[in-house]
Motif scaffolding. Structure first.
Motif, mmCIF file in Angstrom:
data_model
loop_
_atom_site.group_PDB
_atom_site.id
_atom_site.type_symbol
_atom_site.label_atom_id
_atom_site.label_comp_id
_atom_site.label_asym_id
_atom_site.label_seq_id
_atom_site.Cartn_x
_atom_site.Cartn_y
_atom_site.Cartn_z
ATOM 1 N N SER A 107 0.809 -1.207 0.000
ATOM 2 C CA SER A 107 0.000 0.000 0.000
ATOM 3 C C SER A 107 0.844 1.259 0.000
ATOM 4 O O SER A 107 2.011 1.267 0.395
ATOM 5 N N LEU A 108 0.177 2.302 -0.417
ATOM 6 C CA LEU A 108 0.780 3.616 -0.490
ATOM 7 C C LEU A 108 -0.166 4.531 0.265
ATOM 8 O O LEU A 108 -1.367 4.542 0.007
ATOM 9 N N ASN A 109 0.383 5.263 1.216
ATOM 10 C CA ASN A 109 -0.433 6.060 2.103
ATOM 11 C C ASN A 109 0.060 7.490 2.087
ATOM 12 O O ASN A 109 1.261 7.730 2.199
ATOM 13 N N TYR A 110 -0.858 8.411 1.946
ATOM 14 C CA TYR A 110 -0.436 9.808 1.945
ATOM 15 C C TYR A 110 -1.363 10.595 2.846
ATOM 16 O O TYR A 110 -2.582 10.567 2.682
ATOM 17 N N ASN A 111 -0.796 11.257 3.842
ATOM 18 C CA ASN A 111 -1.587 12.065 4.762
ATOM 19 C C ASN A 111 -0.908 13.413 4.930
ATOM 20 O O ASN A 111 0.265 13.474 5.279
ATOM 21 N N ARG A 112 -1.659 14.449 4.714
ATOM 22 C CA ARG A 112 -1.002 15.753 4.762
ATOM 23 C C ARG A 112 -1.997 16.794 5.246
ATOM 24 O O ARG A 112 -3.176 16.756 4.876
ATOM 25 N N LYS A 113 -1.523 17.645 6.083
ATOM 26 C CA LYS A 113 -2.365 18.772 6.517
ATOM 27 C C LYS A 113 -1.799 20.014 5.882
ATOM 28 O O LYS A 113 -0.629 20.367 6.093
ATOM 29 N N ASN A 160 -5.925 24.525 6.528
ATOM 30 C CA ASN A 160 -7.140 23.919 7.060
ATOM 31 C C ASN A 160 -7.567 22.688 6.277
ATOM 32 O O ASN A 160 -8.606 22.109 6.535
ATOM 33 N N ASN A 161 -6.803 22.336 5.283
ATOM 34 C CA ASN A 161 -7.176 21.197 4.446
ATOM 35 C C ASN A 161 -6.422 19.952 4.900
ATOM 36 O O ASN A 161 -5.199 19.975 4.998
ATOM 37 N N ASN A 162 -7.184 18.919 5.188
ATOM 38 C CA ASN A 162 -6.558 17.637 5.518
ATOM 39 C C ASN A 162 -6.812 16.669 4.369
ATOM 40 O O ASN A 162 -7.950 16.490 3.949
ATOM 41 N N ILE A 163 -5.743 16.102 3.900
ATOM 42 C CA ILE A 163 -5.866 15.205 2.755
ATOM 43 C C ILE A 163 -5.316 13.842 3.134
ATOM 44 O O ILE A 163 -4.277 13.755 3.794
ATOM 45 N N GLY A 164 -6.021 12.819 2.727
ATOM 46 C CA GLY A 164 -5.500 11.466 2.953
ATOM 47 C C GLY A 164 -5.773 10.607 1.730
ATOM 48 O O GLY A 164 -6.844 10.689 1.131
ATOM 49 N N VAL A 165 -4.780 9.844 1.339
ATOM 50 C CA VAL A 165 -4.974 8.955 0.185
ATOM 51 C C VAL A 165 -4.398 7.588 0.531
ATOM 52 O O VAL A 165 -3.311 7.488 1.107
ATOM 53 N N LEU A 166 -5.142 6.560 0.205
ATOM 54 C CA LEU A 166 -4.632 5.202 0.379
ATOM 55 C C LEU A 166 -4.822 4.465 -0.937
ATOM 56 O O LEU A 166 -5.893 4.516 -1.542
ATOM 57 N N ILE A 167 -3.775 3.818 -1.378
ATOM 58 C CA ILE A 167 -3.911 2.910 -2.520
ATOM 59 C C ILE A 167 -3.295 1.590 -2.087
ATOM 60 O O ILE A 167 -2.178 1.575 -1.549
ATOM 61 N N LEU A 168 -4.027 0.523 -2.260
ATOM 62 C CA LEU A 168 -3.544 -0.749 -1.743
ATOM 63 C C LEU A 168 -3.844 -1.863 -2.733
ATOM 64 O O LEU A 168 -4.919 -1.902 -3.333
ATOM 65 N N PHE A 169 -2.882 -2.711 -2.879
ATOM 66 C CA PHE A 169 -3.102 -3.889 -3.696
ATOM 67 C C PHE A 169 -3.122 -5.096 -2.774
ATOM 68 O O PHE A 169 -2.311 -5.218 -1.864
ATOM 69 N N GLU A 170 -4.098 -5.976 -3.018
ATOM 70 C CA GLU A 170 -4.168 -7.174 -2.180
ATOM 71 C C GLU A 170 -4.387 -8.390 -3.057
ATOM 72 O O GLU A 170 -5.155 -8.360 -4.008
ATOM 73 N N SER A 171 -3.695 -9.458 -2.721
ATOM 74 C CA SER A 171 -4.014 -10.715 -3.388
ATOM 75 C C SER A 171 -4.050 -11.815 -2.355
ATOM 76 O O SER A 171 -3.372 -11.752 -1.332
ATOM 77 N N THR A 184 -9.576 10.820 1.404
ATOM 78 C CA THR A 184 -10.366 11.592 2.364
ATOM 79 C C THR A 184 -9.919 13.050 2.286
ATOM 80 O O THR A 184 -8.746 13.352 2.046
ATOM 81 N N TYR A 185 -10.885 13.896 2.475
ATOM 82 C CA TYR A 185 -10.563 15.314 2.516
ATOM 83 C C TYR A 185 -11.460 15.947 3.557
ATOM 84 O O TYR A 185 -12.655 15.638 3.646
ATOM 85 N N ASP A 186 -10.874 16.768 4.386
ATOM 86 C CA ASP A 186 -11.761 17.570 5.233
ATOM 87 C C ASP A 186 -11.244 18.977 5.346
ATOM 88 O O ASP A 186 -10.053 19.251 5.242
ATOM 89 N N TYR A 187 -12.216 19.852 5.504
ATOM 90 C CA TYR A 187 -11.863 21.252 5.676
ATOM 91 C C TYR A 187 -12.044 21.594 7.138
ATOM 92 O O TYR A 187 -13.167 21.544 7.668
ATOM 93 N N ASN A 188 -10.936 21.849 7.790
ATOM 94 C CA ASN A 188 -10.970 22.298 9.174
ATOM 95 C C ASN A 188 -11.709 21.319 10.085
ATOM 96 O O ASN A 188 -12.395 21.724 11.009
ATOM 97 N N LEU A 194 -16.517 16.981 5.867
ATOM 98 C CA LEU A 194 -15.743 15.760 5.626
ATOM 99 C C LEU A 194 -16.205 15.078 4.348
ATOM 100 O O LEU A 194 -17.406 14.961 4.093
ATOM 101 N N PHE A 195 -15.251 14.656 3.556
ATOM 102 C CA PHE A 195 -15.576 13.948 2.309
ATOM 103 C C PHE A 195 -14.707 12.712 2.195
ATOM 104 O O PHE A 195 -13.552 12.727 2.603
ATOM 105 N N GLU A 196 -15.274 11.694 1.636
ATOM 106 C CA GLU A 196 -14.467 10.499 1.444
ATOM 107 C C GLU A 196 -14.959 9.747 0.218
ATOM 108 O O GLU A 196 -16.158 9.659 -0.033
ATOM 109 N N ALA A 197 -14.011 9.244 -0.539
ATOM 110 C CA ALA A 197 -14.352 8.353 -1.650
ATOM 111 C C ALA A 197 -13.491 7.119 -1.494
ATOM 112 O O ALA A 197 -12.293 7.218 -1.219
#
Lengths: 554, 1042
Positions: B533-539, B542-553, B604-608, B612-615
């Motif tokens: 997996s690849l994980n990205y979390n950054r503030k 006021n913007n919080n961003i998070g991204v996860l990409i994961l491969f599973e077998s 994920t994204y949230d403002y302050n 909150l938003f998530e896909a």
């Protein structure tokens, strides 16, 4: 040292990236899994040995007392629907439903599963015909399958009358609404079965590998169907030519010259005598495999040496017992027979002792007592609420004492579908109905009697007297071989025989002597309505095919 | 390292498994390498090198109450130095210099960081985290802050159930979590796992939720409850979307314990429990049985079966061998059987290395001696901060389990037990076995299952130094399971009595096979799971961003092998000592493989922290289907709005600590049916038929194939509300959910005649919806510092409706029988009007005209009368209608009050279910089985309002028709568990040099309120109704922390 750390980090990073890359590579292909133990269409029909395995699967469906003969369960064979036998267990279908003739289309007997076997036959015929396998082999196997298909149709015909005749593989994609068939008439089904058999008979071998269809088997099946078609149920106008046809076909079997009566009737049904000279067609069993035969505990005496070791699920009735002749060959109704109602088991014919366990008989080195007051758990079930006999008798025929109780699949005896004695009796019956008594009839029936040590029938019997003698002989000889119920139907005498009560022998001890009284068997009340000569078409089949019309009265 | 990469490339042609194994080795080696490298690089903490070390002491208390807090983690920031507070809340810690800061952290409290400065005493008061602002929740492939989550997720801290006497974790969830519907239908050791339905039943196919242990799909029921930290239920689309095709039935995430920074802690947990069946049927005694039989015979016009003499003998019991009065249930089932559990765990660690180890032992006795379960669990964890940017974790969870049962199957024993009539002895007065169930239990041999399972897992996480907030993680898990089965069947001796002899003679006989037989088999299952997996979390402002990409077998392999011999001449249970006749020897074997892989994403994204938003979602593939149909895409979206962060709330409603509304929509999938349904093939089997005296094989056609077969698709919507009010006095979480499941496998919606002769393959044509509400409420009130009250409650209501299923015209065209539009499992039958009464018959005993004719034989007064729904004067299938709900309840609720006063604590859990129907037994003497005391209440002209129809020696066919007469309400409420505990005051434990001692009494299934008679409301009715009963357990236990 810092350098090393970064170095290691970047290697781990690389490694993880590499892992991810490899994961994505060739996704579709890496999900490929080959299912084991599955075979494709192509490989079956291009190989004789594979196609043979498919044929084995069709043979597997042959009727058998342990599996399908009665469409309900091995514990409750069709014999229990007749006047020969009662189930000692009072909650079996034969007692709760069939005795009272309260079965409905949703009830238990459902023979419609034969259409699954028929489909397999049609599939085999279609595929093998189209295949490039060699013609000799093809011809032989196709003949066998057509025999089996005719046999399966016969099972439907004798139970329901007319049913849809389907000779191709139904395919909803290509045939659309044509997959819905209406019922053919009973006569059409009969004609289909016998035409098929007539067509294949020239191609069938007399002595194939055991288990496979033979010329004798096909003739026997044809003769049986013709007999059924000639009988009062299907032949109300008593068209004599039908009887003549049945007599001729059964005579064909006799003329083959390969079958004769096995000298010892009781052991005919044991594993050491499988494929005897008398066996025309049987479903094979092999002890110790999943193809082992019937476990005998279902049918045998409940208590042996005090121990519960059977269910007594087929117990002979007084009606059957009274049919056995005296050792001198005379029926007990004959004043000269010497029958003593107060010593009824004395000097009876051999088959009585070979078939019935009665008060004082020895079974598995134990004396079985059924008299009331004996204290034995095998005592006549007067209150009709235990599993022991409601008639005062237990079954002996076909049960091999050498087999363990309550242990399945140890029985290696085959299930005989047709045997020579039946052919002789079929012939005698058909010939007598067609043209009255003649020496060939005497000859046929006396052979059967002689094997069991009986004298021949007295000469000069009228056609009616001969009919009585043949029916009695048939009932006694073929008892507990799932023939009686069908005979009651085709002779159209079920209304007479199955309305009222079956009977039991109540034995009490007065002053140290047994006193014998024939009483209505507890729980032995029977009802039979005219509609019951055929079974109702199963509701599940009616639901899925609106073209089907229910048998009248259901 | 170069060689390792070489080896990776060189093995590409080899099998995947080998590759994965190699990778494990590589990761292990790199880990060791890094450990040593890192240890080499940073030796600063060596106190000898640092003369400025300072000893800091202090006490940590609760800011509200001033109570000392025990077990608070105290860590010097940026070092590996740490400790925990003792039973008096005190700590002391040597720090390298005065410029460091100490961090104090404790579950349920906000963490604090305090600079040491020049102080040597640092007393800290921690504020409890009422709004759970810092609580972190486990979600699919990661964790999220509770406050910022937009999905429907519930968490259970297993600490609460670890002390309740349950052997199987599955059975600890009922009533604890909103959204979990469950039913435990057996109490048999090793076979008592409850069926769990997350948000009820949404499919006609499998409804099993996915279970994930520490991120890997695995079973959890046999883990040691003591080694589990939390169980999290993922419920809505936003929560389950990362699981793609496996997520539609909900997901249970199990997180096991790991080491925490601090001094080593050694904890003992154990209890001994006494088990007894919850509810058993009450059967008649011999005298009642005989009387009832005579009454039945009288009714039928037959002579009585039992004489007055016999009745007297049964009554006075003076001749128990010939006239027994037995109670097989009481004589065969043991009372107060033991359930014992012991667990020892050690944990601790520094910033660099944390460790956790746990050993558990469970011993569960069955209701009879041959049934027994023993389980050993071992759990080892190591977490290392290898470098500043590299973390590695290593876990082994092993289980050795031994289950023993009688050789005769449990179902068969219970069936036999119902044939053990009270008029026959179970054992004769001389002790000899006289009843089938007795011999079947005690002398039939044995059936053993030995399970060895190891769950292994290794993961490495690397922060990428040059991109802030980015990290990569790789995990490999390899889980082998081996089951060894051994079944040794011996002849069952059964004595009978000959009462005609004086003295009575006892005759030995054999029930079943005459000679012994042995079957041994091995099943081997392995699962290899692999995640990158690849994980990205950054503030950013006021913007919080998070991204996860994961491969599973995931690859599963199964293998079975079995061998058996029959007809043992020598009674020694070894294969080699069995009969050498070829006919007595047999063997069998099979194998199969499963493959699945997926690509997961979440953004994920949230403002302050306010909007909150998530896909999230997954592109998933499975081996189940035809090429070209193997991959599917399952996305989800969710939003949340934290109103409590808005100024107008903050300013006007100070009593609102947290208020969030959230909503989600998404799709997930489920595998249904069986693999390879796309193929139209034939199956080989044997033996099929006898030809030439030999058994031969056969080939049989499978069902018609369907190349388009695909997965079930679930469209899930959810609206939820979370609130924390008045500083934790009230916590509320409520959800409304709606799911539409389509593509369910049903018989194709074409009617073919029965004469078609082959089953049609199923088609993805079924549709059903499932909707409901769930909420949980909890309230915490501290009356004084010694007296606290907590009340928790949860409620789940889930009702499904079939929208499109296969039906024949017979049911579809009849609105009373139509399945479509009704909940799955709705029960159908005739509607009972009660009994025919004498007044329904005319003087000659015939039914009066106008009363519908029932087709199952002549009816008598006291027979069940059915409603003629279509009014045609006949009762037939057209009069069938819905008579009840499904067996599985639609409503499950739990109420859990908790009171703590000083060291005393009482925890209760009341759990209930409603909207369920259970089908009962069908009257006295059914199949000649034993008779219930209730069966004595039968119809007579004097007792026209009886429980049962008129008595007959076997139930009349008329009365055994499926009808509302026998249907029972399955609702119940039970005191599911109760724990009363006492924590020994710290001034005493202090003297013993022990941190904490807690003594408790606990119980499971203590009281049940139900309208159902004779049977436990959770047990599924089988033939005759008797089954292995649920257990009521009372235990005493001890919990010590050294």
């Amino acid at each position: 040292m810092k350098n090393i750390t970064i170095n290691v980090n970047s290697k781990i990073t690389l490694l993880i990236l590499l892992i991810m890359m490899m994961g994505f590579a060739s996704c579709e292909k890496s999900l490929e899994v080959i299912p084991k133990a599955q075979i494709s269409d192509v490989s079956i029909w291009n190989s004789k040995s594979n196609a043979d395995l498919f044929l084995n699967n069709i043979y597997k469906d042959l009727p058998d007392v342990t599996v399908w003969r009665q469409g309900t369960s091995a514990e409750d064979p069709e014999e229990n629907f007749s006047d020969n036998s009662m189930n000692g267990v009072d909650w079996r279908n034969s007692r709760t439903i069939y005795a009272k003739s309260i079965y409905t289309p949703s009830d238990y007997i459902n023979h419609w599963f034969w259409y699954s076997s028929i489909r397999n036959c049609n599939l085999f015929i279609e595929k093998v015909t189209a295949s490039s396998l060699d013609d000799t082999w093809k011809k032989g196997r196709l003949t066998e399958v057509r025999f089996l298909r005719a046999l399966f149709y016969q099972m439907l015909w004798i139970h329901y009358g007319g049913v849809p005749i389907i000779t191709n593989v139904l395919d909803r994609y290509t045939q659309g609404d044509a997959i819905f068939y209406a019922r053919n008439t009973s006569d059409e089904v009969f004609k289909f079965i016998t035409d098929e058999l007539a067509a294949i008979i020239p191609d069938l071998p007399i002595k194939p590998e055991t288990g496979r269809a033979s010329l004798g088997a096909a003739l026997a099946l044809k003769g049986w169907c013709e007999l059924f078609q000639a009988s009062p149920l299907k032949n109300p106008a008593n068209d004599k030519s039908r009887w003549a046809l049945a007599a001729a076909t059964n005579q064909n079997v006799m003329d083959l010259g390969v079958y004769s009566l096995f000298p010892d009737l009781p052991t005919l049904f044991f594993s050491e005598n499988k494929n005897s000279v008398e066996t025309i067609f049987a479903k094979g069993h092999v002890a110790g495999t999943a193809l082992g035969g019937l476990a005998i505990h279902e049918l045998q005496v409940p208590y042996v040496r005090g121990l519960y070791s059977g269910n007594g699920e087929e117990t002979p009735t007084q009606e059957l017992v009274d049919e056995y002749a005296m050792a001198n060959g005379l029926p007990i109704t004959d004043p000269a027979s010497g029958y003593d109602p107060q010593n009824p088991y004395l000097n009876r014919e051999k088959r009585f002792y070979q078939t019935v366990i009665y008060n004082g008989s020895v079974w598995r080195e134990d004396t079985i007592w059924t008299w009331v007051g004996s204290g034995s758990k095998n005592t006549l079930d007067l209150a009709n609420n235990s599993e022991t006999s409601n008639t005062g008798y237990f079954l002996r025929k076909g049960l091999d004492v050498r087999l363990a109780v309550n242990w399945y699949q140890t029985n290696g005896a085959d299930y005989i579908i047709f045997r020579y004695a039946e052919i002789l009796l079929n012939y005698a019956e058909a010939k007598n109905e067609a043209s009255g008594p003649d020496p060939s009839i005497y000859d046929a029936i006396n052979k059967v009697r002689a094997r069991s040590g009986l004298t021949g029938l007295p000469s000069g019997l009228s056609q009616d007297q001969m009919r009585v003698a043949i029916r009695r002989e048939r009932r006694v000889e073929l008892a507990f071989e799932e023939k009686r119920w069908l005979d009651l139907l085709r002779w159209k005498i079920a209304e007479e025989k199955l309305n009222g009560s079956l009977h039991a022998m109540e034995i009490t001890k007065v002053n140290g002597h047994f006193v014998y009284t024939v009483i209505p068997a507890p729980g032995g009340e029977r009802l039979f309505y005219p509609k019951n000569y055929v079974l109702p078409i199963p509701q599940s089949a009616m639901d899925q095919n609106t073209k089907l019309v229910q048998n009248p009265g259901y | 390292m170069k060689e390792f990469f070489l080896s990776v490339f060189s093995i590409r042609k080899k099998s995947k498994i080998l590759l994965y194994l190699n990778l494990i080795v590589i990761l292990l080696v790199s880990l060791t390498f890094n450990l040593s490298a890192a240890g080499f690089g940073e030796g600063k903490s060596n106190p000898i090198d640092n003369p400025q070390k300072v000893m800091v002491k202090g006490t940590v208390t609760d800011a509200n109450t001033g109570e000392p807090l025990i077990g608070v983690n105290v860590v010097a920031v940026g070092t590996t130095i740490g400790t925990t507070t003792d039973a008096l809340g005190k700590y002391s810690l040597e720090v390298p210099n005065t410029s460091v800061s100490l961090q104090f952290s404790f579950i349920g409290y906000l963490a604090q960081e305090v600079a040491v400065g020049g102080q040597t005493t640092l007393n800290v008061a921690l504020t409890s985290d009422v709004a759970q602002l810092s609580e972190v929740v486990v979600v699919g492939y990661g964790t999220q802050k509770k406050t910022s989550i937009t999905a429907a997720v519930s968490t259970l801290e297993v600490k609460k159930i670890a002390t309740t006497p349950i052997a199987n974790l599955n059975n600890g969830l009922g009533g604890r979590l909103a959204g979990v519907i469950f039913r435990q239908n057996s109490g048999e050791p090793g076979k008592d796992a409850a069926a769990i339905y997350i948000r009820g039943i949404s499919s006609i196919g499998s409804t099993k939720p996915l279970v994930v242990v520490d991120g890997i799909p695995r079973d959890f029921k046999d883990l040691d409850p003591n080694s589990i930290e939390t169980i999290t239920v993922l419920k809505d689309a936003a929560a389950v979307a990362p699981y793609g095709v496996a997520g539609a039935n909900g997901v249970l995430l199990i997180t096991t314990k790991r080491g925490k920074t601090g001094a080593p802690l050694l904890t003992y947990n154990g209890y001994v429990g006494f088990q007894n069946p919850t509810i058993l049927p009450k059967y008649v005694n011999a005298y009642q049985y005989a009387t009832l039989r005579n009454a039945a015979s009288l009714n039928e016009g037959n002579p009585p079966r039992f004489s007055a003499y016999a009745l007297q003998k049964y009554k006075d019991g003076s001749n128990p061998d010939a006239y027994a009065n037995s109670d097989a249930v009481a004589e065969l089932m043991q009372k107060n059987t033991l359930l014992t559990s012991h667990n020892i765990e050690v944990s601790g660690g520094t910033d660099r290395i944390k460790y956790y180890g746990s050993i558990g032992y469970l011993d569960e006795a069955g209701i009879w001696k041959p049934t027994h379960q023993k389980r050993y669990n071992l759990d080892l964890k190591l977490d290392a901060q290898v470098t500043k940017t590299t973390k590695a974790s290593f876990a082994i969870n092993g289980r050795q389990q031994k289950n023993t049962y009688p050789a005769i199957g449990t179902d068969r024993i219970f069936e036999l037990m119902q044939y053990a009539l009270p008029i026959y002895p179970v054992r004769f007065s001389n002790g000899l076995n006289a009843a089938y169930p007795y011999g079947s239990i005690y002398s039939s041999g044995y059936s053993n299952v030995n399970t060895s399972q190891i769950l292994t897992q290794l993961s490495v996480e690397q922060e990428i130094p040059f991109i802030k907030g980015l990290s990569l993680k790789g995990t490999v898990a390899y889980d082998p399971t081996v089951n060894l089965y051994k079944t040794w069947i011996t002849p069952v001796h059964l004595w009978s009595i000959d009462t005609t002899k004086t003295p009575y003679q006892y005759i030995d006989g054999i029930f079943g096979q005459n000679k012994s037989s042995l079957t041994q088999s091995i099943s081997n299952a392995t699962q290899l799971t692999f995640q990158a997996s690849l994980n990205y979390n950054r503030k950013l402002g006021n913007n919080n961003i998070g991204v996860l990409i994961l491969f599973e077998s995931k690859t599963n392999n199964y293998l079975n092998f079995a061998a058996s011999r029959i007809n043992y001449n020598l009674d020694l249970d070894e294969l080699d000592l069995g009969s050498s006749s070829l006919a007595d020897i047999s063997n069998s074997g099979s194998s199969s493989e499963e493959k699945q892989m997926g690509l997961v994403y979440r953004a994920t994204y949230d403002y302050n922290s306010k909007y909150l938003f998530e896909a999230s979602g997954r592109y998933d593939g499975s081996y189940y289907f035809a090429p070209g149909h193997r991959f599917g895409f399952f996305p989800a979206f969710s939003v949340g709005w934290r109103l409590s962060e808005e100024n107008f709330i903050k300013q006007n409603f100070s009593w609102i600590d947290n208020l969030k509304i959230r909503g989600s929509y998404g799709e997930s999938g489920a595998l249904a049916g069986s693999p390879f349904q796309y193929l139209s093939t034939y199956k080989v089997f044997g033996p099929a038929y006898v030809i030439g005296g030999n058994v031969t094989q056969g080939i049989t056609p499978n069902i018609e194939g369907n190349p388009n077969i695909t997965w079930e698709r679930a469209k899930k919507s959810d609206i939820g509300l979370e609130a924390t009010l008045w500083k934790g006095l009230l916590n509320i979480e409520a959800d409304y959910f709606y799911e539409k499941r389509s593509n369910m496998l049903v018989s194709p919606n074409v009617v073919v005649p029965k004469e078609y002769g082959i089953s049609l393959s199923q088609a993805n044509a079924g549709i059903m919806k499932n909707q409901g509400i769930e909420f949980s409420v909890s309230s915490f009130y501290r009356i004084s510092k010694d007296f606290e009250v907590t009340l928790g409650g949860n409620f789940t209501y889930a009702k499904n409706t079939l929208l499109q299923v296969f039906e024949t015209a017979t049911t579809y065209d009849n609105p009373n029988r139509r399945l479509t539009g009704r909940p799955l499992g709705s029960q159908f039958g005739f509607e009972s009007l009660g009994f025919f009464q004498l007044s329904d018959f005319d003087a000659s005993g015939n039914l009066k005209s106008g009363i519908a004719v029932q087709p199952w034989g002549t009816v008598h007064p006291g027979d069940i009368r059915y409603k003629d729904i279509n009014g045609d004067g006949n009762i037939n299938n057209d009069d069938i209608t819905q008579i009840g709900d499904a067996q599985t309840p639609q409503i499950i609720y739990g109420i859990s009050p908790n009171v703590r006063y000083k060291g005393f604590s009482l925890d209760l859990l009341f759990q209930g279910a409603a909207k369920a129907s259970l089908y009962g037994n069908s009257g006295a003497f059914f199949n000649n089985m034993n008779v219930l005391v209730d069966d004595m209440n039968y119809w007579t002209p004097e007792n026209t309002n009886a429980l049962n129809p008129r008595i007959t020696n076997s139930p009349a066919l008329n009365n055994t028709q499926t009808s509302s007469f026998w249907l029972r309400n399955g609702a119940y409420l039970r005191l599911k568990s109760a724990t009363f505990s006492y924590t020994v005051p710290s001034n005493i434990t202090q003297k013993l040099k022990i941190q904490n001692i807690r003594i408790f009494v606990s119980g499971q299934n203590l009281i049940t309120w139900t309208k159902l008679r004779n049977y436990d409301p959770e047990i599924v009715y089988t033939w005759g109704g008797l089954n292995y009963p649920q257990q009521k357990v009372v235990s005493i236990g001890l919990n010590v922390t050294f």
